[in-house]
Structure formats: C-alpha cells, structure tokens
Design a protein around this motif. Structure first.
Motif, PDB file in Angstrom:
ATOM      1  N   ARG A 177       0.831  -1.194   0.000  1.00 41.62           N
ATOM      2  CA  ARG A 177       0.000   0.000   0.000  1.00 41.62           C
ATOM      3  C   ARG A 177       0.865   1.244   0.000  1.00 41.62           C
ATOM      4  O   ARG A 177       0.656   2.149  -0.785  1.00 41.62           O
ATOM      5  CB  ARG A 177      -0.901   0.004   1.225  1.00 41.62           C
ATOM      6  CG  ARG A 177      -1.644   1.318   1.353  1.00 41.62           C
ATOM      7  CD  ARG A 177      -2.746   1.282   2.326  1.00 41.62           C
ATOM      8  NE  ARG A 177      -2.381   0.731   3.606  1.00 41.62           N
ATOM      9  CZ  ARG A 177      -3.134   0.866   4.686  1.00 41.62           C
ATOM     10  NH1 ARG A 177      -4.263   1.485   4.609  1.00 41.62           N
ATOM     11  NH2 ARG A 177      -2.771   0.364   5.819  1.00 41.62           N
TER      12      ARG A 177
ATOM     13  N   SER B  79      -4.450  -7.450  -4.435  1.00 39.68           N
ATOM     14  CA  SER B  79      -3.193  -7.973  -4.991  1.00 39.68           C
ATOM     15  C   SER B  79      -2.248  -8.533  -3.927  1.00 39.68           C
ATOM     16  O   SER B  79      -1.417  -9.374  -4.228  1.00 39.68           O
ATOM     17  CB  SER B  79      -2.484  -6.901  -5.819  1.00 39.68           C
ATOM     18  OG  SER B  79      -1.994  -5.890  -4.965  1.00 39.68           O
TER      19      SER B  79
ATOM     20  N   THR C  56       2.803   1.880  -3.439  1.00 36.76           N
ATOM     21  CA  THR C  56       1.949   2.293  -4.540  1.00 36.76           C
ATOM     22  C   THR C  56       1.258   3.600  -4.225  1.00 36.76           C
ATOM     23  O   THR C  56       1.153   4.472  -5.075  1.00 36.76           O
ATOM     24  CB  THR C  56       0.902   1.203  -4.841  1.00 36.76           C
ATOM     25  OG1 THR C  56       1.559  -0.032  -4.779  1.00 36.76           O
ATOM     26  CG2 THR C  56       0.274   1.413  -6.193  1.00 36.76           C
TER      27      THR C  56
ATOM     28  N   TYR D 293      -2.021  -4.557 -12.232  1.00 36.41           N
ATOM     29  CA  TYR D 293      -2.925  -5.542 -11.632  1.00 36.41           C
ATOM     30  C   TYR D 293      -3.464  -6.530 -12.665  1.00 36.41           C
ATOM     31  O   TYR D 293      -3.860  -7.646 -12.325  1.00 36.41           O
ATOM     32  CB  TYR D 293      -4.067  -4.829 -10.897  1.00 36.41           C
ATOM     33  CG  TYR D 293      -3.530  -3.852  -9.871  1.00 36.41           C
ATOM     34  CD1 TYR D 293      -2.793  -4.321  -8.781  1.00 36.41           C
ATOM     35  CD2 TYR D 293      -3.700  -2.479 -10.017  1.00 36.41           C
ATOM     36  CE1 TYR D 293      -2.259  -3.441  -7.856  1.00 36.41           C
ATOM     37  CE2 TYR D 293      -3.175  -1.585  -9.097  1.00 36.41           C
ATOM     38  CZ  TYR D 293      -2.452  -2.070  -8.020  1.00 36.41           C
ATOM     39  OH  TYR D 293      -1.915  -1.200  -7.106  1.00 36.41           O
TER      40      TYR D 293
ATOM     41  N   ARG E 218      -5.310  -2.873  -5.455  1.00 35.82           N
ATOM     42  CA  ARG E 218      -4.107  -2.864  -4.635  1.00 35.82           C
ATOM     43  C   ARG E 218      -4.304  -3.717  -3.374  1.00 35.82           C
ATOM     44  O   ARG E 218      -3.418  -4.464  -2.967  1.00 35.82           O
ATOM     45  CB  ARG E 218      -3.757  -1.419  -4.264  1.00 35.82           C
ATOM     46  CG  ARG E 218      -2.345  -1.279  -3.741  1.00 35.82           C
ATOM     47  CD  ARG E 218      -1.931   0.171  -3.662  1.00 35.82           C
ATOM     48  NE  ARG E 218      -2.456   0.861  -2.514  1.00 35.82           N
ATOM     49  CZ  ARG E 218      -3.434   1.753  -2.537  1.00 35.82           C
ATOM     50  NH1 ARG E 218      -4.000   2.084  -3.675  1.00 35.82           N
ATOM     51  NH2 ARG E 218      -3.849   2.327  -1.431  1.00 35.82           N
TER      52      ARG E 218
END
Ligand code: RAM
Length: 354
Positions: A10, A257, A13, A279, A254
C-alpha cells in the motif's frame, strides 16, 4: 507476514499515486494559470473569445487530470479561449459551491462542472446563469434545469450492462457480489448503479447472482482501500466486486493484490489503463472498462464555444463542431454522448496510454 506485505504494497503504490496526482494537478494548475488557492489568474471574456472554467468533482484525481488535459488542449487549439480550473480537494456534496460563487463574481462566460450532487450546486449555478454565464455539466450531471447541456461520457445504461456482464462471466454466473462506489450522492455513479441493479433483476442469466452490499470509498484512495478490506472481512464468501470509479477500482486492486483473495475474488469496474496495468499483469484483475476521459474535456470546450457563439442553445437536435471528435449532436435530455466504453484485458491493455 501477510500484514507486512499488505502495508508495504500500500505505501509504495500509494506514494507513487500521490506523487503522480500531485504532479499532474500542479501541472494543470500551473498551465491553467491558477493561483495556489485554486483561483483562476485571469477572468472575464475577451472580445475575441470566451472564458471557460472547469470545476471537476475534485482535484487530485488522475481521471480528472486526463479529462482536464483534453479541455486544455482544445482550448489551446482555439484562439482566444481563457481556460482555467478550480475545484475542491474532496468530492463532498456542497464542496463546489464556493468555487462557483467566485466564478460568478469574476463573470466567467462558461462554467463546466462535474457535479458531486445533482442539487447541492443548483442555486449557485442559477446565480451564475442569471449573471450571464452558460452552464455545462460533464462526467456527473446536475438536475436538468441547472445547465444548458450535459457532456456524458457514454450511454449510462451501457455502463450498467458491461459491468454486470464482466463480473458474471468471471464468477460463472453465480454467487454474491458487491459494488464499491465513489460518493453516495454522485449522479453518474448512482445512474450506473441503478442500471446494474435493473439488469441483475431483469435478466434471467443473472438469477443466481446476489448483490449483497453497496459501499462508498468517496473517491479517496485510502478510504477506498479500507472499505474494500472491510467488505471482504464482512463478506468472506464474496465472489466479485464491481467498482465503477477509477479511484475505487485501483485501491481495491491494490488491496486484493497482496491479500489471500487475489485471483479468487473477481474485480471489475471502470479504471484507467495506466493505473490498472500492473494488476492485470499480476493476475489480480482480468477485465475492466472505461473510455478516453480526455474526449470529455475536449467536447466541453467545443460545446462552450458553440453556446457562447449562439449557434446552439443545448436543445435536442443541436449539433456542433468538436475538432478531432468531429460533429457532436445533442440528444435527449440535452445530453451529448461522447463515446462507447472499451473493455480492457491482458490482450489489449498495452495499446492504451491514459
Ligand atoms: C472516478 C470518478 C468519475 C468517474 C470515473 C469513472 O474517477 O468517480 O466521476 O466518471 O471514476
């Protein structure tokens, strides 16, 4: 271990997204000649051209940046267009009102707004209109009597159909699904969700699919991530999520993933190919949809030109030149439809750069 990966994914990104957002927004503001407080540097119409101010749902949204990029380019291609951007940092219902009032005082010729609420901005827009401004909505409409015309990205029903079709295909036409939307008042989101619900209810193909929840991430990256996380912990048997917002789908992807749900819970919705590419490549997302948002900004500038020139009033049957987009027509409900949605997957995503 799982938590560590989740947090790390997290933050890395999120940092990248924030940096890109900040940069693109700063660039838009700088190029538009805006002061830091979001006030346009210049105002009023010129004798040759006109002034147009875009009021997006919120700044700091990569989708908005692409939309405004199209508007800025179109304004530069026409001579005498004084283009500016102002708007709130959050997409709450009345966050745009003070910006509209400032534009009214500055006698901006055209206000192009993506409304966070169909009614909350109406009285401010009506005052702008009384002062001589033309009002265009784009992306997310107001009530019909508050604007001359609406630049709609696509036929709203098409979004409902495509979203339900994509999720159904991926969950084998059976199981629980949820919707993760933007804000609860957003006109565009609510129109699309209504069409999804109607399709789920009326099409026998979808009889074994249950919509168990509709939740809101407020088009905020962190909130959307947390809401996605909460959704899966409340409904651990969820088979699929539809997120018809570029902010929501990217944040949900996110989360998925780096979770145990990756590849097991289907995620579809509306996403920017550049945000969703990683993704799709890592198997979190199989297919999603969108259109080129830049075209919406372009269409708004050309519609503004025609409204100011008086060659259209925004009534059904009007048509106007829209540069690279050709001739655009005003249809029912004083609405211009820009383009069909495109479906993206591993086979075509690298062909798109927005
Ligand atoms: C988000 C916003 C916007 C919507 C797109 C698809 O960025 O909610 O209004 O049109 O997603």
């Amino acid at each position: 271990m799982k938590l560590f990966h989740l947090k790390r994914g997290r933050s890395v990104t999120a940092r990248r997204v924030l940096a890109v957002s900040a940069l693109t927004t700063a660039a838009v503001m700088a190029l538009a000649g805006c002061a830091a407080g979001g006030t346009p540097a210049s105002s009023g119409g010129s004798s040759k051209g006109f002034s147009i101010a875009f009021v997006p749902k919120q700044l700091n949204n990569p989708y908005t940046d692409v939309e405004l990029g199209g508007g800025k380019k179109a304004a530069a291609a026409l001579s005498g267009v004084d283009y500016s951007v102002v708007g709130p940092n959050t997409a709450s219902a009345s966050s745009q009102v003070s910006y509209i009032n400032t534009l009214t005082q500055k006698k901006i010729n055209v206000i192009a707004i993506a409304a966070n609420d169909p009614n909350a901005v109406c009285s401010a827009l009506n005052q702008a209109k009384a002062g001589g401004a033309k009002i265009i909505t784009f992306d997310s409409d107001t009530a019909k009597n508050c604007r001359s015309l609406f630049i709609n990205q696509v036929v709203s029903k098409d979004v409902g159909l495509i979203e339900v079709k994509q999720v159904a295909e991926q969950i084998n036409y059976e199981g629980d699904i949820a919707i993760l939307s933007a804000t609860a008042n957003a006109t565009n989101q609510n129109a699309w969700i209504e069409f999804m619900k109607a399709e789920l209810k009326s099409n026998p193909k979808y009889a074994k699919i249950n919509l168990v929840a509709t939740v809101y991430g407020n088009d905020d990256d962190t909130t959307s991530f947390q809401v996605a996380q909460g959704l899966l912990s409340t409904y651990p048997n969820l088979k699929g999520i539809i997120s018809p917002t570029t902010v929501g789908i990217a944040a949900t992807a996110r989360y998925l993933s780096t979770s145990s749900y990756k590849g097991k819970v289907a995620l579809v919705g509306l996403g920017l190919p550049n945000q969703m590419r990683e993704y799709v490549k890592d198997g979190t997302v199989k297919a999603f949809a969108l259109w080129d948002p830049a075209k919406i900004g372009t269409a708004a500038v050309y519609a503004a030109k025609a409204l100011v020139a008086g060659t259209i009033t925004g009534k059904e049957g009007d048509s106007f030149d829209a540069g690279d987009l050709g001739t655009l027509k005003v249809g029912a409900d004083n609405t211009v439809i820009v383009g069909p949605p495109t479906e993206f997957d591993a086979n075509n995503i690298d062909q798109y750069n927005f």
